[in-house]
Design an enzyme around this catalytic site. Structure first.
Site, PDB file in Angstrom:
ATOM      1  N   THR A 163       0.876  -1.189   0.000  1.00  0.00           N
ATOM      2  CA  THR A 163       0.000   0.000   0.000  1.00  0.00           C
ATOM      3  C   THR A 163       0.904   1.227   0.000  1.00  0.00           C
ATOM      4  O   THR A 163       2.130   1.113   0.139  1.00  0.00           O
ATOM      5  CB  THR A 163      -0.894   0.049   1.257  1.00  0.00           C
ATOM      6  OG1 THR A 163      -0.082   0.384   2.381  1.00  0.00           O
ATOM      7  CG2 THR A 163      -1.594  -1.268   1.519  1.00  0.00           C
ATOM      8  N   ASP A 164       0.324   2.402  -0.104  1.00  0.00           N
ATOM      9  CA  ASP A 164       1.127   3.624  -0.091  1.00  0.00           C
ATOM     10  C   ASP A 164       1.882   3.775   1.227  1.00  0.00           C
ATOM     11  O   ASP A 164       3.019   4.218   1.256  1.00  0.00           O
ATOM     12  CB  ASP A 164       0.227   4.844  -0.314  1.00  0.00           C
ATOM     13  CG  ASP A 164      -0.321   4.860  -1.741  1.00  0.00           C
ATOM     14  OD1 ASP A 164       0.312   4.220  -2.613  1.00  0.00           O
ATOM     15  OD2 ASP A 164      -1.372   5.478  -1.972  1.00  0.00           O
ATOM     16  N   CYS A 165       1.206   3.419   2.335  1.00  0.00           N
ATOM     17  CA  CYS A 165       1.856   3.582   3.638  1.00  0.00           C
ATOM     18  C   CYS A 165       2.648   2.332   4.064  1.00  0.00           C
ATOM     19  O   CYS A 165       3.476   2.402   4.959  1.00  0.00           O
ATOM     20  CB  CYS A 165       0.840   3.969   4.700  1.00  0.00           C
ATOM     21  SG  CYS A 165      -0.663   2.984   4.686  1.00  0.00           S
ATOM     22  N   TYR A 166       2.378   1.197   3.459  1.00  0.00           N
ATOM     23  CA  TYR A 166       3.106  -0.044   3.742  1.00  0.00           C
ATOM     24  C   TYR A 166       3.564  -0.635   2.397  1.00  0.00           C
ATOM     25  O   TYR A 166       2.968  -1.570   1.886  1.00  0.00           O
ATOM     26  CB  TYR A 166       2.226  -1.046   4.483  1.00  0.00           C
ATOM     27  CG  TYR A 166       1.889  -0.636   5.902  1.00  0.00           C
ATOM     28  CD1 TYR A 166       2.709  -1.036   6.952  1.00  0.00           C
ATOM     29  CD2 TYR A 166       0.776   0.147   6.187  1.00  0.00           C
ATOM     30  CE1 TYR A 166       2.416  -0.663   8.253  1.00  0.00           C
ATOM     31  CE2 TYR A 166       0.478   0.531   7.485  1.00  0.00           C
ATOM     32  CZ  TYR A 166       1.294   0.121   8.516  1.00  0.00           C
ATOM     33  OH  TYR A 166       1.016   0.484   9.802  1.00  0.00           O
ATOM     34  N   PRO A 167       4.625  -0.073   1.812  1.00  0.00           N
ATOM     35  CA  PRO A 167       4.961  -0.439   0.429  1.00  0.00           C
ATOM     36  C   PRO A 167       5.586  -1.834   0.255  1.00  0.00           C
ATOM     37  O   PRO A 167       5.514  -2.402  -0.822  1.00  0.00           O
ATOM     38  CB  PRO A 167       5.968   0.649   0.026  1.00  0.00           C
ATOM     39  CG  PRO A 167       6.545   1.134   1.308  1.00  0.00           C
ATOM     40  CD  PRO A 167       5.475   1.006   2.339  1.00  0.00           C
TER      41      PRO A 167
END
Lengths: 136, 402
Positions: B138-142
């Site tokens: 994800t954007d916060c957990y790449p």
């Protein structure tokens, strides 16, 4: 009279020889095969109860040794790992030889390896993998 | 005469509490009578050490750099899949989970040498455990992939949380069929070849407090060699089964959900367990202190194996088909004698639960209390008892309508 349970290790080259037949016919020994795993052109293993008069017993063992079989007493071959054993006793009713018993007071389990016939049922039954087969 | 838990704790603090195990109280009551025993004894310690499948642990493994959201992805501890349906780095490892490539019962009976329970045992031993995770990013957990070793000491939290432990009584399992069967009660030989049971009997926690008068939510216990708590009634809690006059259920009844910090638990008290042809399970050590607050409780704790009865159940037919058929009732004195009679046949018995380890647990807890290291807790809520309406229902299957 001598009666002993022994483990025979067959080298590949003599797997096809009638070893038990010779022990019975030539040396007049009683042979009870407790376990055998012998496949042509592979090393084999047999657990044998051998019984007969002392001279014949000794001659029979000499015959086996000369053939190149490795012989060891049976009692070493099922080992109870006391680190793993929790003394539950679920192995007791499945042992056909009465080698596993519970102390009536402490209910701790004892293993009498001289009674053991290496059927390995306890190995399969033990949930803690505390009974181990050791073939050296 | 009545005592409060606060009064008992005061005695424990002063080193004056009289603490005995659930085996010793039997003789004390026999010799001195209930009244004197209840006055003299402050705490009775119980214990049990047996396979308890509904067990597991949750962990917070800490955040990697860059961060990964394991939630919704997949993760493995020593090849055993863990549940990832939580936040980014919280995972739950179930005792019965096993590697994806384990052949299960394809080679029958399956061996089940390694599973979640064995990973829990290894963690407690302080061994490094291989950890692998894949995520969608994800954007916060790449980050999408993580491979490392973890060690219990490095984890933020490692908490044993078992939804169902410490069954109050259990079936005796036999096999009426003509072939060997492989069950969670062990290997059962054909034609009543053996009878397996699984209880510490007179030492078992809930058999010493049959109506849950002192054991409740919040009760402080010994769990896996460390300290734990009763979190809730266990799943399948079933207080309304028939009981003898002494209050003891004649069939599986109450259960406990328990929780505790895995980091302070000890090797040897959580053991990875293999049931041939069945699966993996965890053998858990639990000890529960019972405060002797009155004569009634004292009487319960003096229960003997011969006063605890249970049902013999056929695991080749009745159990798998969900038929409530008993082949007879036996008590634990008969079961521990080495053989019982079923349908006129003498059948040798085996226990899956270790009585001697249960004694060791009860004695460990006794030592802690005597030394003043372990105070008793007042439960914050009761467990549902008989007549509460709490039951254990079968599943109602309904046809799916599309």
């Amino acid at each position: 009279m001598t009666s002993q349970k022994i483990v025979l290790h067959f080298p590949r080259k003599i797997v096809n020889q009638p070893v038990i037949w010779t022990l019975i016919k030539e040396y007049d020994l009683e042979c009870s095969i407790l376990k055998a795993n012998i496949t042509p052109s592979e090393e084999g293993l047999m657990v044998l109860e051998l019984k007969g008069n002392n001279d014949n017993y000794k001659l029979g063992i000499d015959f086996l040794t000369e053939l190149g079989l490795k012989i060891q007493p049976l009692s070493q071959d099922i080992i109870r790992n006391k680190e793993r054993c929790i003394d539950c006793g679920v192995c007791i009713p499945v042992c056909p030889a009465g080698a596993l018993e519970a102390d009536p007071e402490t209910r701790k389990v004892s293993f009498n390896d001289s009674k053991c016939v290496v059927c390995e049922f306890c190995v399969q039954v033990c949930p803690f993998k505390a009974m181990e087969v050791r073939f050296e | 005469m009545k005592k409060t838990i606060q009064e008992i704790n005061e005695k424990i603090r002063k080193g004056k509490a009289v603490v005995v195990n659930a085996r010793e109280i039997i003789d004390i009551v026999e010799q001195n009578g209930i009244e004197k025993a209840a006055r003299d004894v402050d705490v009775v310690t119980t214990g049990t050490f047996g396979p308890m499948c509904s067990s597991g642990a949750y962990f917070n493994i800490g955040h990697s750099k860059p961060k990964i959201k394991i939630g919704g992805g997949k993760a493995y501890l020593d090849d055993v899949p863990v549940y990832t349906g939580f936040a980014a780095v919280d995972i739950y490892l179930g005792a019965t989970a096993m590697p994806d490539d384990d052949p299960r019962n394809k080679v029958y009976p399956g061996e089940f040498a390694h599973g979640g329970a064995h990973v829990i045992e290894d963690l407690v031993k302080g061994k490094d455990i291989k950890f692998e995770a894949t995520a969608y990013g994800t954007d916060c957990y790449p980050r999408k992939k993580l491979e490392t070793h973890i060690n219990i000491n490095d984890l933020n939290e490692a908490v044993l949380f078992n939804p169902r432990n410490a069954y109050q009584n259990y079936n005796v399992a036999v096999n009426l069929s003509d072939k060997t069967i492989y069950t969670y009660m062990g290997i059962l030989k054909p034609n009543l070849g053996n009878a397996n049971f699984c209880s510490a009997g007179q030492l078992s926690p809930l058999l010493n407090d049959p109506y849950y008068k002192t054991i409740g939510i919040g009760t402080k216990i010994l769990l896996g060699g460390g300290v734990g708590y009763v979190a809730w009634q266990g799943t399948q809690h079933n207080p309304d089964v028939p009981r003898k006059d002494n209050g003891v259920p004649q069939a599986p009844a109450g259960t406990l959900a328990v929780i505790g910090d895995l980091k302070q638990m000890k090797p040897g008290w959580l053991v990875g367990t293999t049931m041939c042809g069945y699966g993996v399970t965890l053998t858990v050590g639990i000890g529960v202190p019972i405060p002797i607050i009155d004569e009634e409780i004292c009487k319960y704790t003096a229960v003997k194996d011969e006063d605890i009865w249970t049902q013999i159940v056929d695991y080749s037919e009745a159990y798998p088909q969900g038929k409530k058929e008993s082949l007879g009732e036996v008590n634990y004195a008969q079961l521990t004698s080495g053989a019982i009679t079923v349908q006129g046949k003498e059948v040798p018995t085996g226990n899956l639960s270790s009585y001697s380890k249960a004694i060791e647990i009860a004695n460990t807890l006794k030592d802690w209390i005597i030394k003043g290291e372990f105070l008793l807790s007042e439960s914050v809520a009761e467990l549902p008892g008989p007549g509460s309406g709490y039951t254990f229902k079968p599943l109602k299957e309904r046809e799916l309508v599309s």
